[in-house]
Design a protein around this motif. Structure first.
Motif, mmCIF file in Angstrom:
data_model
loop_
_atom_site.group_PDB
_atom_site.id
_atom_site.type_symbol
_atom_site.label_atom_id
_atom_site.label_comp_id
_atom_site.label_asym_id
_atom_site.label_seq_id
_atom_site.Cartn_x
_atom_site.Cartn_y
_atom_site.Cartn_z
ATOM 1 N N LEU A 131 -53.730 -36.805 -31.362
ATOM 2 C CA LEU A 131 -54.826 -36.031 -31.854
ATOM 3 C C LEU A 131 -55.529 -37.072 -32.886
ATOM 4 C CD1 LEU A 131 -56.618 -33.493 -31.603
ATOM 5 C CD2 LEU A 131 -55.149 -32.484 -33.100
ATOM 6 N N ASN A 132 -56.512 -37.457 -32.360
ATOM 7 C CA ASN A 132 -57.055 -38.813 -33.352
ATOM 8 C C ASN A 132 -58.171 -38.414 -34.280
ATOM 9 O OD1 ASN A 132 -57.004 -41.399 -34.250
ATOM 10 N ND2 ASN A 132 -58.600 -41.941 -32.640
ATOM 11 N N LYS A 133 -58.459 -39.249 -35.071
ATOM 12 C CA LYS A 133 -59.636 -38.905 -36.000
ATOM 13 C C LYS A 133 -59.596 -37.532 -36.914
ATOM 14 C CE LYS A 133 -62.612 -41.206 -32.702
ATOM 15 N NZ LYS A 133 -63.956 -41.425 -32.136
ATOM 16 N N ILE A 134 -58.251 -37.483 -37.428
ATOM 17 C CA ILE A 134 -58.152 -36.229 -38.130
ATOM 18 C C ILE A 134 -58.860 -36.143 -39.357
ATOM 19 C CG2 ILE A 134 -55.788 -35.525 -36.783
ATOM 20 C CD1 ILE A 134 -54.375 -36.553 -39.444
ATOM 21 N N ASP A 135 -59.102 -37.353 -39.787
ATOM 22 C CA ASP A 135 -60.006 -37.497 -41.176
ATOM 23 C C ASP A 135 -61.235 -37.078 -41.122
ATOM 24 O OD1 ASP A 135 -60.302 -39.846 -39.345
ATOM 25 O OD2 ASP A 135 -61.135 -41.064 -40.757
ATOM 26 N N LEU A 136 -61.849 -36.862 -39.936
ATOM 27 C CA LEU A 136 -62.960 -36.060 -39.733
ATOM 28 C C LEU A 136 -63.292 -34.668 -39.820
ATOM 29 C CD1 LEU A 136 -64.510 -38.838 -37.176
ATOM 30 C CD2 LEU A 136 -64.501 -39.081 -39.631
ATOM 31 N N VAL A 137 -62.175 -34.035 -39.836
ATOM 32 C CA VAL A 137 -62.166 -32.513 -39.556
ATOM 33 C C VAL A 137 -61.327 -31.744 -40.859
ATOM 34 C CG1 VAL A 137 -62.338 -32.580 -37.265
ATOM 35 C CG2 VAL A 137 -59.948 -32.519 -38.112
ATOM 36 N N SER A 138 -61.659 -30.392 -41.272
ATOM 37 C CA SER A 138 -60.681 -29.842 -42.134
ATOM 38 C C SER A 138 -59.718 -29.507 -41.580
ATOM 39 C CB SER A 138 -61.774 -28.414 -42.615
ATOM 40 O OG SER A 138 -61.570 -27.625 -41.508
ATOM 41 N N GLU A 139 -58.456 -28.930 -42.415
ATOM 42 C CA GLU A 139 -57.471 -28.529 -41.868
ATOM 43 C C GLU A 139 -57.419 -27.201 -41.099
ATOM 44 O OE1 GLU A 139 -53.236 -28.205 -41.564
ATOM 45 O OE2 GLU A 139 -54.243 -30.001 -42.312
ATOM 46 N N GLY A 140 -58.580 -26.321 -41.350
ATOM 47 C CA GLY A 140 -58.691 -25.200 -40.654
ATOM 48 C C GLY A 140 -59.154 -25.650 -39.189
ATOM 49 N N GLU A 141 -60.076 -26.607 -39.117
ATOM 50 C CA GLU A 141 -60.438 -27.139 -37.732
ATOM 51 C C GLU A 141 -59.351 -27.713 -37.129
ATOM 52 O OE1 GLU A 141 -65.029 -28.790 -38.010
ATOM 53 O OE2 GLU A 141 -63.729 -29.160 -39.612
ATOM 54 N N LEU A 142 -58.702 -28.447 -37.806
ATOM 55 C CA LEU A 142 -57.248 -28.964 -36.905
ATOM 56 C C LEU A 142 -56.399 -28.069 -36.528
ATOM 57 C CD1 LEU A 142 -56.456 -31.835 -36.797
ATOM 58 C CD2 LEU A 142 -55.202 -31.655 -38.913
ATOM 59 N N LYS A 143 -56.283 -26.962 -37.317
ATOM 60 C CA LYS A 143 -55.184 -25.959 -36.703
ATOM 61 C C LYS A 143 -56.007 -25.289 -35.545
ATOM 62 C CE LYS A 143 -52.173 -24.316 -40.402
ATOM 63 N NZ LYS A 143 -52.626 -24.852 -41.858
ATOM 64 N N GLU A 144 -57.314 -25.047 -35.381
ATOM 65 C CA GLU A 144 -57.847 -24.390 -34.442
ATOM 66 C C GLU A 144 -57.904 -25.204 -33.025
ATOM 67 O OE1 GLU A 144 -62.340 -22.614 -33.259
ATOM 68 O OE2 GLU A 144 -61.564 -22.247 -35.308
ATOM 69 N N VAL A 145 -58.250 -26.552 -33.261
ATOM 70 C CA VAL A 145 -58.044 -27.460 -32.232
ATOM 71 C C VAL A 145 -56.585 -27.711 -31.674
ATOM 72 C CG1 VAL A 145 -57.732 -29.768 -33.441
ATOM 73 C CG2 VAL A 145 -58.878 -29.481 -31.098
ATOM 74 N N GLU A 146 -55.657 -27.463 -32.631
ATOM 75 C CA GLU A 146 -54.283 -27.478 -32.185
ATOM 76 C C GLU A 146 -53.842 -26.084 -31.303
ATOM 77 O OE1 GLU A 146 -51.425 -28.427 -35.366
ATOM 78 O OE2 GLU A 146 -52.231 -30.802 -35.192
ATOM 79 N N ALA A 147 -54.446 -25.175 -31.816
ATOM 80 C CA ALA A 147 -54.063 -23.749 -31.239
ATOM 81 C C ALA A 147 -54.790 -23.819 -29.657
ATOM 82 C CB ALA A 147 -54.738 -22.507 -32.037
ATOM 83 N N ARG A 148 -55.907 -24.609 -29.422
ATOM 84 C CA ARG A 148 -56.429 -24.683 -28.131
ATOM 85 C C ARG A 148 -55.492 -25.336 -27.368
ATOM 86 N NH1 ARG A 148 -61.567 -22.880 -27.340
ATOM 87 N NH2 ARG A 148 -62.487 -22.007 -29.208
ATOM 88 N N ILE A 149 -55.210 -26.487 -27.923
ATOM 89 C CA ILE A 149 -54.145 -27.543 -27.053
ATOM 90 C C ILE A 149 -52.915 -26.926 -26.443
ATOM 91 C CG2 ILE A 149 -52.697 -29.579 -27.283
ATOM 92 C CD1 ILE A 149 -54.876 -30.921 -28.996
ATOM 93 N N ARG A 150 -52.383 -25.910 -27.683
ATOM 94 C CA ARG A 150 -50.963 -25.426 -27.297
ATOM 95 C C ARG A 150 -51.473 -24.231 -26.459
ATOM 96 N NH1 ARG A 150 -48.172 -28.688 -27.822
ATOM 97 N NH2 ARG A 150 -47.331 -29.569 -29.568
ATOM 98 N N ALA A 151 -52.332 -23.553 -26.203
ATOM 99 C CA ALA A 151 -52.977 -22.467 -25.115
ATOM 100 C C ALA A 151 -52.887 -23.396 -23.818
ATOM 101 C CB ALA A 151 -54.098 -21.925 -25.550
ATOM 102 N N ILE A 152 -53.036 -24.579 -23.540
ATOM 103 C CA ILE A 152 -52.986 -24.976 -22.436
ATOM 104 C C ILE A 152 -51.892 -25.811 -22.049
ATOM 105 C CG2 ILE A 152 -54.372 -27.051 -21.063
ATOM 106 C CD1 ILE A 152 -56.665 -26.587 -22.879
ATOM 107 N N ASN A 153 -51.413 -26.403 -22.993
ATOM 108 C CA ASN A 153 -50.093 -27.159 -22.970
ATOM 109 C C ASN A 153 -48.956 -27.138 -24.178
ATOM 110 O OD1 ASN A 153 -48.019 -28.980 -22.751
ATOM 111 N ND2 ASN A 153 -49.401 -30.898 -21.874
ATOM 112 N N PRO A 154 -48.165 -26.188 -24.139
ATOM 113 C CA PRO A 154 -47.444 -26.120 -25.298
ATOM 114 C C PRO A 154 -46.184 -27.077 -25.231
ATOM 115 C CG PRO A 154 -46.872 -24.313 -23.791
ATOM 116 C CD PRO A 154 -47.883 -25.028 -23.098
ATOM 117 N N TYR A 155 -46.039 -27.845 -24.149
ATOM 118 C CA TYR A 155 -44.987 -28.728 -23.799
ATOM 119 C C TYR A 155 -45.185 -30.088 -24.572
ATOM 120 C CZ TYR A 155 -43.869 -24.671 -21.026
ATOM 121 O OH TYR A 155 -43.745 -23.428 -20.686
ATOM 122 N N ALA A 156 -46.260 -30.535 -24.631
ATOM 123 C CA ALA A 156 -46.478 -32.099 -24.954
ATOM 124 C C ALA A 156 -46.131 -32.330 -26.490
ATOM 125 C CB ALA A 156 -48.088 -32.388 -24.970
#
Length: 336
Positions: free
Chosen positions: A154-179
């Motif tokens: 998950l690249n370019k994390i310097d461009l987003v807030s911690e909240g946005e980062l958590k949200e995008v991670e939750a979306r990723i985990r909804a699709i693929n919790p194993y990566a």
């Protein structure tokens, strides 16, 4: 497995940072020799000062890596590379930003010569922290790349807030919790976290057992609103793309399991992006490890069960509109 060359398939949406990662592999003094197969040299912009020699379509870099393009036939290129075997430790294949990684991954199951000499180590997806949420809404291939991944950068994390980062991670985990997920800026991730993961040895999935079980809990919990799980994080449940895992405490019967899994992927293959498992066969000292891409399956007996290791059988499916109850019932019926 040791005499086979490990292959990493690198995917990711346009502009996510794959090129940055490839440039690092081709220029850093990491002491390992990689053969990197790219779509277009132009995209990477290879620094001429780093090129030692070029013959035909192959460039040799001063850190020992070699680089070539996929002009048409990946299998032909792989066979050419195999003739140079000994000159590199691993192969990295980059797929175009718009591509579904499936056909590239399937190459390593389909062609017998390639299968005898190479094996798919991991699919690595580079994702852009800022744009991924939008891409997941409008681009099915972005969703495929996330679902397909063994490792997500998950690249370019310097461009987003911690909240946005958590949200995008939750979306990723909804699709693929194993990566395995790495947060990065300019793809600064230790290369050994990406390469040589032996991701299909699946033990890695067991490292994240708690999440494994948690995801199943959410699935059973349709009656409640998924807005909050005590830590203010929305839990996304991706209706279309999902992952399920099942276990049998003990052995499965290969005479039941093999026909079941073969029939399943023939029937449901288009919906199953990835399938993986570690199985314990009765009276068999070694673990049976299998993996699949859509309809294509590959599996063999790998290392011995260690003394004291719990012999159990686990399978994972990642795909679209999976019939969870049917899968579970089918798998549990293969118990020895």
């Amino acid at each position: 497995m040791t005499d086979k060359v490990p292959v990493t398939v690198l995917t990711g949406y346009l502009g996510a940072g794959k090129t940055t990662l490839l440039n690092r592999i081709l220029s850093e003094q990491h002491g390992r020799k990689f053969a990197v197969i790219v779509n277009e040299f132009g995209e990477i912009g290879i620094d001429n000062d780093l090129v030692v020699g070029a013959d035909e379509e192959v460039f040799e870099m001063n850190n020992g890596c070699i680089c070539c393009t996929v002009r048409g036939d990946l299998i032909r290129i792989l066979e050419g590379l195999m003739k140079r075997r000994g000159k590199f430790d691993a192969i990295i294949v980059e797929t175009t930003g718009l591509a579904d990684p499936a056909p590239v991954a399937q190459t390593f199951f389909v062609d017998q010569d390639v299968q005898d000499r190479a094996w798919l180590d991991a699919v690595v997806t580079v994702a852009d922290a800022k744009w991924l949420s939008d891409r997941l809404k409008d681009a099915p291939e972005a969703k495929n790349q996330v679902a397909f991944a063994d490792v997500i950068i998950l690249n370019k994390i310097d461009l987003v807030s911690e909240g946005e980062l958590k949200e995008v991670e939750a979306r990723i985990r909804a699709i693929n919790p194993y990566a395995k997920l790495h947060r990065t800026t300019r793809c600064q991730v230790p290369l050994d976290a990406v390469l040589g993961r032996n991701a299909f040895d699946l033990d890695r999935i067991l490292e994240i057992e708690p999440e494994f079980l948690q995801v199943d809990d959410h699935d059973h919990d349709h009656g409640h609103d998924h807005h909050d799980h005590g830590h203010g994080l929305k839990h996304y449940h991706d209706e279309e793309m999902q992952s399920v895992s099942f276990r049998i405490e003990g052995d499965v019967d290969p005479n039941k399991f093999m026909p079941w899994i073969n029939e399943l992927v023939q029937k449901e293959g288009p919906n199953i992006l990835r399938s993986k498992g570690i199985l314990s066969f009765r009276n068999e000292a070694k673990r049976f490890v299998f993996q699949g891409v859509h309809m294509i399956l590959d599996g063999d007996l790998q290392r011995d069960w260690k003394p004291g290791e719990k012999r159990e059988s686990k399978v994972v499916f990642i795909g679209r509109n999976l019939k969870k109850d049917e899968l579970e019932k089918g798998f549990l019926a293969t118990a020895a």
